[in-house]
Design a protein around this motif. Structure first.
Motif, PDB file in Angstrom:
ATOM      1  N   GLY A 191       0.980  -1.247  -0.093  1.00 42.93           N
ATOM      2  CA  GLY A 191       0.047  -0.057  -0.085  1.00 42.93           C
ATOM      3  C   GLY A 191       0.739   1.222  -0.029  1.00 42.93           C
ATOM      4  N   GLU A 192       2.018   1.221   0.220  1.00 42.63           N
ATOM      5  CA  GLU A 192       3.076   2.317   0.155  1.00 42.63           C
ATOM      6  C   GLU A 192       3.323   2.831  -1.090  1.00 42.63           C
ATOM      7  OE1 GLU A 192       7.715   2.815   0.656  1.00 42.63           O
ATOM      8  OE2 GLU A 192       6.844   1.536   2.376  1.00 42.63           O
ATOM      9  N   ILE A 193       3.317   2.046  -2.332  1.00 41.76           N
ATOM     10  CA  ILE A 193       3.298   3.056  -3.555  1.00 41.76           C
ATOM     11  C   ILE A 193       1.944   3.379  -4.195  1.00 41.76           C
ATOM     12  CG2 ILE A 193       4.255   2.460  -6.032  1.00 41.76           C
ATOM     13  CD1 ILE A 193       6.152   0.266  -4.868  1.00 41.76           C
ATOM     14  N   VAL A 194       1.895   4.713  -4.111  1.00 41.40           N
ATOM     15  CA  VAL A 194       0.689   5.339  -4.495  1.00 41.40           C
ATOM     16  C   VAL A 194       1.324   6.583  -5.448  1.00 41.40           C
ATOM     17  CG1 VAL A 194      -0.520   4.866  -2.472  1.00 41.40           C
ATOM     18  CG2 VAL A 194       0.877   7.173  -2.483  1.00 41.40           C
ATOM     19  N   PRO A 195       0.084   7.153  -6.083  1.00 40.96           N
ATOM     20  CA  PRO A 195       0.394   8.314  -7.011  1.00 40.96           C
ATOM     21  C   PRO A 195       1.458   9.255  -6.356  1.00 40.96           C
ATOM     22  CG  PRO A 195      -1.885   7.671  -7.278  1.00 40.96           C
ATOM     23  CD  PRO A 195      -1.424   6.825  -6.109  1.00 40.96           C
ATOM     24  N   GLY A 196       2.270   9.788  -7.209  1.00 40.15           N
ATOM     25  CA  GLY A 196       3.315  10.717  -6.415  1.00 40.15           C
ATOM     26  C   GLY A 196       4.391  10.022  -6.204  1.00 40.15           C
ATOM     27  N   ASP A 197       4.525   8.665  -5.806  1.00 38.85           N
ATOM     28  CA  ASP A 197       5.558   7.796  -5.733  1.00 38.85           C
ATOM     29  C   ASP A 197       6.184   7.536  -7.009  1.00 38.85           C
ATOM     30  OD1 ASP A 197       7.237   5.444  -5.210  1.00 38.85           O
ATOM     31  OD2 ASP A 197       6.515   5.428  -3.286  1.00 38.85           O
ATOM     32  N   PRO A 198       7.647   7.525  -7.318  1.00 39.12           N
ATOM     33  CA  PRO A 198       8.075   7.528  -8.504  1.00 39.12           C
ATOM     34  C   PRO A 198       8.034   6.048  -8.943  1.00 39.12           C
ATOM     35  CG  PRO A 198       9.977   7.883  -6.731  1.00 39.12           C
ATOM     36  CD  PRO A 198       8.385   8.082  -6.006  1.00 39.12           C
ATOM     37  N   TYR A 199       7.767   5.096  -8.192  1.00 36.96           N
ATOM     38  CA  TYR A 199       7.685   3.677  -8.417  1.00 36.96           C
ATOM     39  C   TYR A 199       6.355   3.129  -8.878  1.00 36.96           C
ATOM     40  CZ  TYR A 199      12.395   3.018  -6.996  1.00 36.96           C
ATOM     41  OH  TYR A 199      13.584   3.068  -6.818  1.00 36.96           O
ATOM     42  N   TYR A 200       5.444   4.361  -8.691  1.00 40.10           N
ATOM     43  CA  TYR A 200       4.058   4.145  -9.113  1.00 40.10           C
ATOM     44  C   TYR A 200       4.004   4.255 -10.864  1.00 40.10           C
ATOM     45  CZ  TYR A 200      -1.012   5.368  -9.869  1.00 40.10           C
ATOM     46  OH  TYR A 200      -2.289   5.163 -10.311  1.00 40.10           O
ATOM     47  N   ASP A 201       4.792   5.182 -11.105  1.00 38.96           N
ATOM     48  CA  ASP A 201       4.912   5.699 -12.777  1.00 38.96           C
ATOM     49  C   ASP A 201       5.906   4.800 -13.279  1.00 38.96           C
ATOM     50  OD1 ASP A 201       2.657   7.837 -12.484  1.00 38.96           O
ATOM     51  OD2 ASP A 201       4.249   8.668 -11.264  1.00 38.96           O
ATOM     52  N   ALA A 202       6.961   4.263 -12.784  1.00 41.33           N
ATOM     53  CA  ALA A 202       7.782   3.491 -13.607  1.00 41.33           C
ATOM     54  C   ALA A 202       8.319   2.615 -12.440  1.00 41.33           C
ATOM     55  CB  ALA A 202       9.022   4.418 -14.032  1.00 41.33           C
ATOM     56  N   MET A 203       8.556   1.429 -12.929  1.00 36.39           N
ATOM     57  CA  MET A 203       9.142   0.149 -12.150  1.00 36.39           C
ATOM     58  C   MET A 203      10.782   0.370 -11.720  1.00 36.39           C
ATOM     59  SD  MET A 203       7.018  -2.254 -11.468  1.00 36.39           S
ATOM     60  CE  MET A 203       5.616  -2.881 -11.941  1.00 36.39           C
ATOM     61  N   HIS A 204      11.249   1.501 -12.511  1.00 31.69           N
ATOM     62  CA  HIS A 204      12.685   1.696 -12.170  1.00 31.69           C
ATOM     63  C   HIS A 204      12.878   2.879 -11.299  1.00 31.69           C
ATOM     64  CE1 HIS A 204      12.370   5.065 -14.651  1.00 31.69           C
ATOM     65  NE2 HIS A 204      12.089   4.267 -15.869  1.00 31.69           N
ATOM     66  N   GLY A 205      11.719   3.546 -10.955  1.00 32.58           N
ATOM     67  CA  GLY A 205      11.493   4.655 -10.093  1.00 32.58           C
ATOM     68  C   GLY A 205      12.562   5.721 -10.387  1.00 32.58           C
ATOM     69  N   ASN A 206      12.792   6.169 -11.455  1.00 35.14           N
ATOM     70  CA  ASN A 206      13.869   7.190 -11.756  1.00 35.14           C
ATOM     71  C   ASN A 206      15.117   6.894 -11.089  1.00 35.14           C
ATOM     72  OD1 ASN A 206      12.366   8.397 -14.115  1.00 35.14           O
ATOM     73  ND2 ASN A 206      10.993   9.471 -12.376  1.00 35.14           N
ATOM     74  N   HIS A 207      15.314   5.790 -10.544  1.00 37.24           N
ATOM     75  CA  HIS A 207      16.644   5.774  -9.816  1.00 37.24           C
ATOM     76  C   HIS A 207      17.856   5.991 -10.694  1.00 37.24           C
ATOM     77  CE1 HIS A 207      19.841   3.776  -7.547  1.00 37.24           C
ATOM     78  NE2 HIS A 207      19.260   3.948  -6.219  1.00 37.24           N
ATOM     79  N   PRO A 208      18.713   6.901 -10.149  1.00 37.11           N
ATOM     80  CA  PRO A 208      20.142   7.182 -11.151  1.00 37.11           C
ATOM     81  C   PRO A 208      20.728   5.810 -11.535  1.00 37.11           C
ATOM     82  CG  PRO A 208      20.414   7.851  -8.828  1.00 37.11           C
ATOM     83  CD  PRO A 208      18.781   7.328  -9.102  1.00 37.11           C
ATOM     84  N   GLU A 209      20.838   5.028 -11.152  1.00 37.27           N
ATOM     85  CA  GLU A 209      21.647   3.758 -11.498  1.00 37.27           C
ATOM     86  C   GLU A 209      20.909   2.656 -12.188  1.00 37.27           C
ATOM     87  OE1 GLU A 209      23.475   1.947  -8.090  1.00 37.27           O
ATOM     88  OE2 GLU A 209      24.283   3.846  -7.125  1.00 37.27           O
TER      89      GLU A 209
END
Length: 385
Positions: free
Chosen positions: A354-372
């Motif tokens: 339940g933690e990943i909700v709209p506004g969380d980067p992992y809601y919109d992309a599985m990579h979460g825009n993580h730099p690596e």
């Protein structure tokens, strides 16, 4: 709910490659007493023609070919659309089918992100009747149905410890296909494209998860996504599990093991299971209870896990006009689990359901825009904004 009242279901397939020809077409043939395959869509004319010829063998199906989904939906108005295209196309094609009044059975993953999944849920609601299901065929083999019943009724005792393993092997040639190994087109690595089946079955057997911790690596393949991932999981019922997903493993196996207070249930297979692939081992204190052990080991019939087994359940749901398994929140839970695995692996922090909700980067992309881990274009966009 017009489809539910129809005597025979008019079906169409989108994509005519290996998965549709090798799995969906045989499933449709198995249920030709209830289904007419009337149309197929593919951008490759030669592949489409070959599929139509194969479908026509035995005089079972006369299939009209179309170069795009919109034209097919407009001309045919099918009751059911089966989708077997690359993952990046699933959301758009599923939404189009729902808006045209068709039920959907789509290959995994149904879509690439939780945001896309919620778009599909919104399209379902707006359509007011048809539902979109994802292919999780391992749930529907008789061995899995039986194991779930035993666990649900407490026949094996309290679930305590579990292991979920998808250790497969994919070589460099496999990733030469342009859409594989890329976040934008495949949605992830073995966590998303391979281990999703066993992880879904684990959740199907054990129920809701509450917390996950993970690791991921890009050890051999030059891809955007991972080629191996591991996770530690806590379930709402208190059970704890380990998960391994790999495309680096020469000795390929798919395995689920659940240790309960009174017995261990273990499934070992590769791409599909039968009853004999399930083994029940009694705990020492119940080894002298043969009647109880016999109940564990005797499903009503031996129905292999397959597309046909899942299609049968979907057709029943269409006839009754009810939401089928493998759709709605039932299927979303599995996608949320994978998103949480990636978030936990990339951030090094535990993730709770339940933690990943709209506004969380992992809601919109599985990579979460993580730099690596994110594609370079995605990280550049993040920096600019």
């Amino acid at each position: 709910m017009a489809a539910a009242a129809t005597a025979r279901i008019r079906a169409a397939v989108v994509g005519t490659g290996a998965i549709v020809t090798g799995s969906h077409l045989p499933a449709l043939r198995d249920h030709s007493d209830r289904v007419d395959l009337v149309a197929a869509v593919d951008v490759a004319a030669d592949r489409l023609d070959a599929f139509r010829a194969t479908a026509a063998e035995g005089g079972i199906f006369a299939v009209t070919g179309y170069p795009d989904v919109a034209a097919m939906l407009e001309a045919e108005r099918p009751d059911l659309v089966l989708i077997g295209t690359p993952p990046s196309l699933h959301r758009e094609q599923t939404v189009a089918a729902l808006k045209a009044g068709a039920w959907v059975l789509c290959e995994k993953p149904l879509c690439l992100t939780l945001a896309e999944y919620d778009e599909i849920a919104e399209a379902e609601q707006e359509a007011g009747g048809p539902y979109a299901s994802v292919v999780f065929q391992h749930r529907y083999g008789s061995g899995a149905v039986h194991a779930r019943e035993l666990l649900a009724e407490g026949a094996l005792g309290q679930p305590l410890v579990a292991h979920c393993q998808t250790t497969w092997h994919r070589d460099t040639a496999y990733y030469a296909v342009p859409w594989r190994g890329r976040w934008e087109t495949e949605g992830g690595g073995p966590s998303m494209g391979h281990g999703i089946h066993q992880m879904d079955l684990l959740l199907h057997l054990l129920g809701d998860w509450t917390e996950i911790r993970g690791m991921a690596g890009r050890l051999i393949h030059e891809v955007e996504s991972e080629d191996v991932s591991t996770a530690l999981v806590r379930f709402a019922n208190g059970a704890m599990a380990t998960v391994v997903n790999s495309v680096l493993s020469p000795d390929e196996v798919s395995r689920i093991r659940i240790d309960c207070a009174d017995a261990t249930v273990e499934l070992t297979h590769l791409y599909g299971h039968r009853n004999d692939d399930w083994v029940y081992t009694p705990a020492p204190h119940v080894r002298d209870e043969p009647d109880r052990q016999q109940r564990w080991r005797t499903p009503a019939a031996d129905l292999p896990s397959s597309h046909g087994a899942q299609l049968s359940v979907l057709l029943d749901a269409m006839r009754e006009g009810v939401r089928p398994p493998g759709s709605g929140q039932d299927a979303r839970r599995t996608l949320e689990f994978i998103a949480a695995l990636y978030k936990a692996a990339f951030t090094g922090q535990p993730v709770r359901a339940g933690e990943i909700v709209p506004g969380d980067p992992y809601y919109d992309a599985m990579h979460g825009n993580h730099p690596e881990w994110a594609p370079k274009a995605a990280t550049a966009t993040t920096k600019e904004s």
